[in-house]
Design a protein around this motif. Sequence first.
Motif, short mmCIF file in Angstrom:
data_model
loop_
_atom_site.label_atom_id
_atom_site.label_comp_id
_atom_site.label_asym_id
_atom_site.label_seq_id
_atom_site.Cartn_x
_atom_site.Cartn_y
_atom_site.Cartn_z
N VAL A 55 36.89 52.97 39.27
CA VAL A 55 38.16 52.97 38.54
C VAL A 55 38.83 54.33 38.74
O VAL A 55 38.19 55.38 38.55
CB VAL A 55 37.94 52.71 37.03
CG1 VAL A 55 39.26 52.69 36.29
CG2 VAL A 55 37.18 51.40 36.83
N SER A 56 40.08 54.32 39.12
CA SER A 56 40.80 55.59 39.28
C SER A 56 40.92 56.30 37.95
O SER A 56 41.12 55.67 36.91
CB SER A 56 42.21 55.32 39.83
OG SER A 56 42.98 56.52 39.83
N PRO A 57 40.85 57.63 37.96
CA PRO A 57 41.07 58.37 36.72
C PRO A 57 42.55 58.44 36.33
O PRO A 57 42.88 58.91 35.24
CB PRO A 57 40.52 59.76 37.04
CG PRO A 57 40.62 59.88 38.51
CD PRO A 57 40.40 58.50 39.06
N TRP A 58 43.43 57.94 37.19
CA TRP A 58 44.87 57.94 36.90
C TRP A 58 45.29 56.66 36.17
O TRP A 58 44.65 55.61 36.31
CB TRP A 58 45.68 58.04 38.19
CG TRP A 58 45.68 59.40 38.80
CD1 TRP A 58 44.73 59.93 39.63
CD2 TRP A 58 46.65 60.42 38.62
NE1 TRP A 58 45.05 61.21 39.99
CE2 TRP A 58 46.24 61.54 39.39
CE3 TRP A 58 47.85 60.50 37.90
CZ2 TRP A 58 46.97 62.73 39.44
CZ3 TRP A 58 48.58 61.68 37.96
CH2 TRP A 58 48.14 62.78 38.71
N ARG A 59 46.37 56.75 35.41
CA ARG A 59 47.02 55.61 34.77
C ARG A 59 48.53 55.75 34.95
O ARG A 59 49.07 56.87 34.90
CB ARG A 59 46.71 55.55 33.27
CG ARG A 59 45.27 55.18 32.94
CD ARG A 59 45.00 53.71 33.24
NE ARG A 59 43.62 53.35 32.93
CZ ARG A 59 42.62 53.47 33.78
NH1 ARG A 59 42.83 53.96 34.99
NH2 ARG A 59 41.40 53.10 33.44
N ALA A 60 49.20 54.64 35.17
CA ALA A 60 50.66 54.66 35.21
C ALA A 60 51.20 54.98 33.82
O ALA A 60 50.56 54.65 32.81
CB ALA A 60 51.19 53.32 35.69
N GLU A 61 52.34 55.62 33.78
CA GLU A 61 52.94 55.99 32.49
C GLU A 61 53.18 54.75 31.64
O GLU A 61 53.73 53.75 32.11
CB GLU A 61 54.25 56.75 32.71
CG GLU A 61 54.05 58.15 33.28
CD GLU A 61 55.36 58.88 33.44
OE1 GLU A 61 56.42 58.33 33.06
OE2 GLU A 61 55.35 60.02 33.96
N GLY A 62 52.74 54.79 30.39
CA GLY A 62 52.96 53.69 29.47
C GLY A 62 52.10 52.48 29.72
O GLY A 62 52.36 51.40 29.18
N SER A 63 51.05 52.62 30.54
CA SER A 63 50.20 51.47 30.88
C SER A 63 48.73 51.84 30.70
O SER A 63 48.33 52.98 30.91
CB SER A 63 50.44 51.03 32.32
OG SER A 63 49.52 50.02 32.71
N THR A 64 47.95 50.84 30.33
CA THR A 64 46.50 51.03 30.24
C THR A 64 45.78 50.29 31.37
O THR A 64 44.54 50.26 31.40
CB THR A 64 45.97 50.52 28.89
OG1 THR A 64 46.28 49.13 28.75
CG2 THR A 64 46.59 51.30 27.74
N ALA A 65 46.53 49.68 32.29
CA ALA A 65 45.93 48.92 33.38
C ALA A 65 45.10 49.83 34.28
O ALA A 65 45.52 50.94 34.62
CB ALA A 65 47.02 48.23 34.19
N LYS A 66 43.94 49.34 34.67
CA LYS A 66 43.06 50.11 35.55
C LYS A 66 43.56 50.04 36.99
O LYS A 66 43.97 48.98 37.47
CB LYS A 66 41.64 49.57 35.46
CG LYS A 66 40.99 49.77 34.10
CD LYS A 66 39.58 49.19 34.08
CE LYS A 66 38.92 49.41 32.71
NZ LYS A 66 37.56 48.84 32.65
N LEU A 67 43.54 51.18 37.66
CA LEU A 67 44.04 51.29 39.02
C LEU A 67 42.90 51.52 40.00
O LEU A 67 41.84 52.03 39.63
CB LEU A 67 45.04 52.44 39.13
CG LEU A 67 46.25 52.39 38.18
CD1 LEU A 67 47.07 53.67 38.33
CD2 LEU A 67 47.10 51.17 38.47
#
Length: 492
Positions: free
Chosen positions: A141-153
């Motif tokens: 799982v990427s340690p990044w998240r899109a702004e305003g989202s909790t979706a895993k990248l």
Amino acid sequence: MTALTDLSLAAMKAGLAAKDFTARELVAAHVAAVEAARPLNAFLVETPDHALAAADAADAALAAGNAGLLAGIPLGIKDLFCTKGVETTASSKILQGFKPTYESTVTSKLFEAGAAMLGKLNLDEFAMGSSNETSAYGPVVSPWRAEGSTAKLVPGGSSGGSSAAVAARLCAAATGTDTGGSIRQPAAFTGIAGIKPTYGRCSRWGVIAFASSLDQPGVLARDVTDNALVLEAMAGFDPKDSTSLNVPVPHYAGALSADLRGKRVGIPKEYRVEGMDPQLVKLWEDGVAWAKDAGAEIVEVSLPHTQEALPTYYIVAPAEASSNLARYDGVRYGIRVAPEGGSLADMYGATRAAGFGAEVKRRIMIGTYVLSAGYYDAYYLKAQKVRALIAQDFERAFQSCDVLLTPTAPTAAFELGSKTADPIAMYLNDVFTVPASLAGLPAMSIPAGLDAQGLPLGLQLIGRPLDEQGVLNAAYALEQRAAFTAALARWW
């Protein structure tokens, strides 16, 4: 005081030299970080004892004044590199429980330089993938998240465990392998820097093979300087590898320069693909402006066979994979599935069916098909001819420029599971990285900006054979001007 895990590799070296902290303190901080970040699934095997023993040895060497280049530096090792006595699986069930009795040349060099191995990093199974979702041990799982989202990248692939671990500040740097973009694309997705050196610059001995004429070990780290330091330690001639190049290894970090005066930066017109994200176009234009500001002359070049690179790669690489993976038969190492009363052929079939994942099976079947009688000339031989034309395109381009500047990946990181049902969409992630791999050229990705969702985007530099220094210098110049300082919000 800055947390030890937030320091760059170069800053760690400086702190150790100044006795601001010990190697044991540095490594212990990273061991704790690895344990706390297990939800990322970046590490398949943790080796804290190995790391702390190396730290103690580094402290002794530092005190004696004979420390190696990477003394006490905590590294992650992609689980494609054989490590003596430590499980090495290539993220495949078929190698579950395999503990090599030997050490890969690259890891041997890193350990000789004093590096401390924190553990083995997750990857796409046998390095076949662009999102680290084909691993038999679950996706990274990427340690990044899109702004305003909790979706895993996704963290990119195949070196997704390496990119996630470096981006999450779990290790100072990590080894990776790049066959068609598997260092550069993950680096771009996670806001770090990654370099694939010239084919043959780093030994492949002890690295589990995917496509032997393409695979090349390299580095993922926070910035260009850190990449240069690790590459210097791991590069060099190896008589055990017949493809290893017997040429001197420069002092990459010591020769870094952000002055591009007198250099020409080429912009390949064929990389402006239809439907390209305007944000990526703008980032590329920014890169051109930064290169000019560093003193470079900008020239347009043509790589006319670029559009043939991806289909060529997906013939050549699976063909080599089908040959390399024939050795996994349940006889010599890894798992064995033997149906009761079955023949030897039944055991081969059952072992491979149970041990290989869907993507690996897909590529073995493609590779076997293109190598089969009646199709070899139509597909594999033709692909090799096109590969030669792609290499010639680069040779002509470098007659008018010193380094090429392109985007690294066509998009930012995407959500886990969003492309797994469409292999073609997944393969298109490599559209900008595959050509340099087919030509065996050094190439590097650096983080250059964020998209509208706050996710990293990367720029790629491609150089002449063995001109890693030129690539590093151009990347260093752009890195200074991009001033990428985006920080992760800790969520794990």
